[in-house]
Enzyme design. Structure first.
Site, PDB file in Angstrom:
ATOM      1  N   MET A  31       8.459 -49.349  45.085  1.00 39.29           N
ATOM      2  CA  MET A  31       8.673 -50.060  43.626  1.00 39.29           C
ATOM      3  C   MET A  31       8.705 -48.981  42.788  1.00 39.29           C
ATOM      4  SD  MET A  31       7.446 -53.968  44.254  1.00 39.29           S
ATOM      5  CE  MET A  31       5.704 -53.627  43.725  1.00 39.29           C
ATOM      6  N   GLY A  32       8.902 -47.738  42.915  1.00 39.46           N
ATOM      7  CA  GLY A  32       8.830 -46.876  41.774  1.00 39.46           C
ATOM      8  C   GLY A  32       7.433 -46.598  41.154  1.00 39.46           C
ATOM      9  N   LEU A  34       6.081 -43.752  40.658  1.00 42.18           N
ATOM     10  CA  LEU A  34       5.654 -42.868  41.847  1.00 42.18           C
ATOM     11  C   LEU A  34       4.557 -41.958  41.472  1.00 42.18           C
ATOM     12  CD1 LEU A  34       9.232 -41.702  43.398  1.00 42.18           C
ATOM     13  CD2 LEU A  34       7.915 -43.761  43.995  1.00 42.18           C
ATOM     14  N   HIS A  35       3.606 -41.989  42.492  1.00 37.57           N
ATOM     15  CA  HIS A  35       2.502 -40.948  42.490  1.00 37.57           C
ATOM     16  C   HIS A  35       2.423 -40.234  43.594  1.00 37.57           C
ATOM     17  CE1 HIS A  35       0.503 -44.241  44.816  1.00 37.57           C
ATOM     18  NE2 HIS A  35       0.881 -45.222  43.949  1.00 37.57           N
ATOM     19  N   GLY A  37       0.224 -41.034  46.260  1.00 37.24           N
ATOM     20  CA  GLY A  37       0.201 -41.764  47.352  1.00 37.24           C
ATOM     21  C   GLY A  37       1.710 -41.731  48.025  1.00 37.24           C
ATOM     22  N   HIS A  38       2.618 -42.197  47.104  1.00 35.70           N
ATOM     23  CA  HIS A  38       4.121 -42.220  47.434  1.00 35.70           C
ATOM     24  C   HIS A  38       4.638 -40.849  47.988  1.00 35.70           C
ATOM     25  CE1 HIS A  38       3.998 -45.468  44.139  1.00 35.70           C
ATOM     26  NE2 HIS A  38       4.480 -46.076  45.064  1.00 35.70           N
ATOM     27  N   GLN A  62       9.023 -61.057  45.521  1.00 41.37           N
ATOM     28  CA  GLN A  62       7.594 -60.350  46.030  1.00 41.37           C
ATOM     29  C   GLN A  62       6.360 -60.769  44.836  1.00 41.37           C
ATOM     30  OE1 GLN A  62       8.237 -56.732  47.279  1.00 41.37           O
ATOM     31  NE2 GLN A  62       6.253 -56.122  46.929  1.00 41.37           N
ATOM     32  N   SER A 186      -2.463 -46.298  42.587  1.00 39.44           N
ATOM     33  CA  SER A 186      -1.825 -47.508  42.698  1.00 39.44           C
ATOM     34  C   SER A 186      -0.886 -47.259  41.527  1.00 39.44           C
ATOM     35  CB  SER A 186      -2.612 -48.591  42.581  1.00 39.44           C
ATOM     36  OG  SER A 186      -1.640 -49.745  42.106  1.00 39.44           O
ATOM     37  N   ARG A 188      -0.261 -49.441  39.468  1.00 33.09           N
ATOM     38  CA  ARG A 188      -0.784 -50.409  38.388  1.00 33.09           C
ATOM     39  C   ARG A 188      -1.955 -49.948  37.672  1.00 33.09           C
ATOM     40  NH1 ARG A 188       0.726 -54.020  42.289  1.00 33.09           N
ATOM     41  NH2 ARG A 188       2.052 -55.867  41.980  1.00 33.09           N
TER      42      ARG A 188
HETATM   43  P1  AMP Z   1       4.648 -49.859  46.198  1.00 30.64           P
HETATM   44  O1  AMP Z   1       5.461 -48.983  45.407  1.00 30.64           O
HETATM   45  O2  AMP Z   1       3.482 -50.100  45.401  1.00 30.64           O
HETATM   46  O3  AMP Z   1       5.431 -51.005  46.639  1.00 30.64           O
HETATM   47  O4  AMP Z   1       4.306 -48.909  47.473  1.00 30.64           O
HETATM   48  C1  AMP Z   1       5.202 -48.285  48.081  1.00 30.64           C
HETATM   49  C2  AMP Z   1       4.582 -47.716  49.411  1.00 30.64           C
HETATM   50  O5  AMP Z   1       3.730 -46.858  49.015  1.00 30.64           O
HETATM   51  C3  AMP Z   1       3.729 -48.833  50.180  1.00 30.64           C
HETATM   52  O6  AMP Z   1       3.920 -48.628  51.579  1.00 30.64           O
HETATM   53  C4  AMP Z   1       2.383 -48.492  49.570  1.00 30.64           C
HETATM   54  O7  AMP Z   1       1.308 -48.842  50.975  1.00 30.64           O
HETATM   55  C5  AMP Z   1       2.367 -47.032  49.712  1.00 30.64           C
HETATM   56  N1  AMP Z   1       1.381 -46.496  48.679  1.00 30.64           N
HETATM   57  C6  AMP Z   1       1.077 -46.947  47.549  1.00 30.64           C
HETATM   58  N2  AMP Z   1      -0.207 -46.560  47.032  1.00 30.64           N
HETATM   59  C7  AMP Z   1      -0.489 -45.826  47.998  1.00 30.64           C
HETATM   60  C8  AMP Z   1      -1.685 -44.830  48.164  1.00 30.64           C
HETATM   61  N3  AMP Z   1      -2.586 -44.914  47.169  1.00 30.64           N
HETATM   62  N4  AMP Z   1      -1.789 -44.064  49.196  1.00 30.64           N
HETATM   63  C9  AMP Z   1      -0.873 -44.135  50.377  1.00 30.64           C
HETATM   64  N5  AMP Z   1       0.166 -45.002  50.251  1.00 30.64           N
HETATM   65  C10 AMP Z   1       0.495 -45.908  49.171  1.00 30.64           C
END
Ligand code: AMP
Length: 279
Positions: A31-32, A34-35, A37-38, A62, A186, A188
């Site tokens: 969902m952009g 980006l950090h 984790g992404h 969602q 995250s 957020r």
């Molecule tokens: P989101 O943008 O929050 O929908 O996340 C997109 C993808 O990145 C999803 O598969 C999340 O599980 C993954 N993601 C988000 N935060 C992390 C994190 N801290 N570590 C690993 N994957 C992450």
């Protein structure tokens, strides 16, 4: 150069040329905002595929909370720069109307594993996730999709859907990336006040302590209650859940007879933190 594509028609053409030359396409749905984790998912996708598509779509379906949707951080230019640096081939960033045109009438509902935890506290959330993920799989025609274990239940829901609907894609779960202090990254987190940001890692610390205690034989229910009390006393807001569950089916368990995880969701200011760890 990362090519930005906004329509599924254009994406389909692009992917068709790749597939004609036998390339394996990987997709990272996001969902952009980006950090790292992404980006860890993107790096894994690069390793395991010939071409990588990252999707950015803040999926209204969602979000069960309008305020959360409106406040969701968005910065496509910055995201694109990060993806360029990672060598991503395509950023697919469709508008809402491209994904949900007039007349759209289908919902993908996965029962069972989607029902407890996030499903109980965010009604309709996983229908929104399953529907958009199914659509993104159809639009990207990818052979592999990379998801973060940060959203453990989401991974289980997507795996179930892919198996049940014979979707020809392999789901690759990737480990949770954390800040140095243990807070799960995250999008957020940027909305946390400085005080709440300082407090936030206590969640992971208490979860780890509880996991260690349970591994050492402490009774599950009292251990989790004590962790909740400690986190409450530290200054967190209301709990949604802090549970021990079977890792795959997310059934409630009170003994370590199978792979298990502690999963948690707690409010901190107007941000809702979720996390999960293996026990
Ligand atoms: P989101 O943008 O929050 O929908 O996340 C997109 C993808 O990145 C999803 O598969 C999340 O599980 C993954 N993601 C988000 N935060 C992390 C994190 N801290 N570590 C690993 N994957 C992450």
């Amino acid at each position: 150069m990362t090519q930005v594509i906004r329509t599924s028609a254009e994406l389909r053409e692009k992917v068709a040329t790749w597939k004609r030359s036998g390339m394996l396409v990987g997709v990272v749905p996001t969902m952009g905002a980006l950090h790292d984790g992404h980006l860890s998912l993107v790096r894994e996708a690069r390793k395991q595929s010939d071409r990588v598509i990252v999707t950015i779509f803040v999926n209204p379906m969602q979000f069960n909370n309008k305020d959360d949707l409106e406040k969701y951080p968005r910065d496509e230019d910055h995201d694109l720069a990060l993806l360029e640096a990672e060598g991503v081939d395509v950023l697919f960033a469709p508008g809402v109307h491209e994904v949900y045109p007039d007349g759209f009438a289908t919902v993908v509902a996965v029962s069972g594993v989607s029902e407890p935890l996030e499903g109980a506290f965010r009604p309709g959330h996983f229908e929104g996730v399953a529907t958009v993920v199914m659509k993104l799989f159809g639009m990207t025609q990818a052979g592999r999709a990379f998801f973060g274990e940060k959203d453990w239940q989401q991974v289980q829901v997507v795996k179930r859907m892919v198996e049940d609907l014979n979707v020809p894609i392999r789901i690759i779960p990737c480990p949770t990336i954390r800040e140095e202090d243990g807070l799960a990254m995250s999008s957020r987190n940027v909305r946390l006040s400085p005080e709440h940001r300082a407090l936030a890692p206590r969640l992971h610390a208490e979860m780890q302590a509880a996991a260690a205690a349970i591994r050492a034989g402490a009774p599950v229910t009292t251990t989790l209650e004590a962790a909740k009390a400690a986190i409450g006393a530290a200054g967190f807001g209301a709990w949604d859940y802090l549970d021990l569950r079977s890792a795959e089916g997310l059934r409630p368990i009170t003994e370590l007879s199978e792979p298990a995880r502690i999963l948690a969701a707690v409010h901190l200011g107007d941000v809702r933190l979720i996390d999960n760890i293996a026990v």
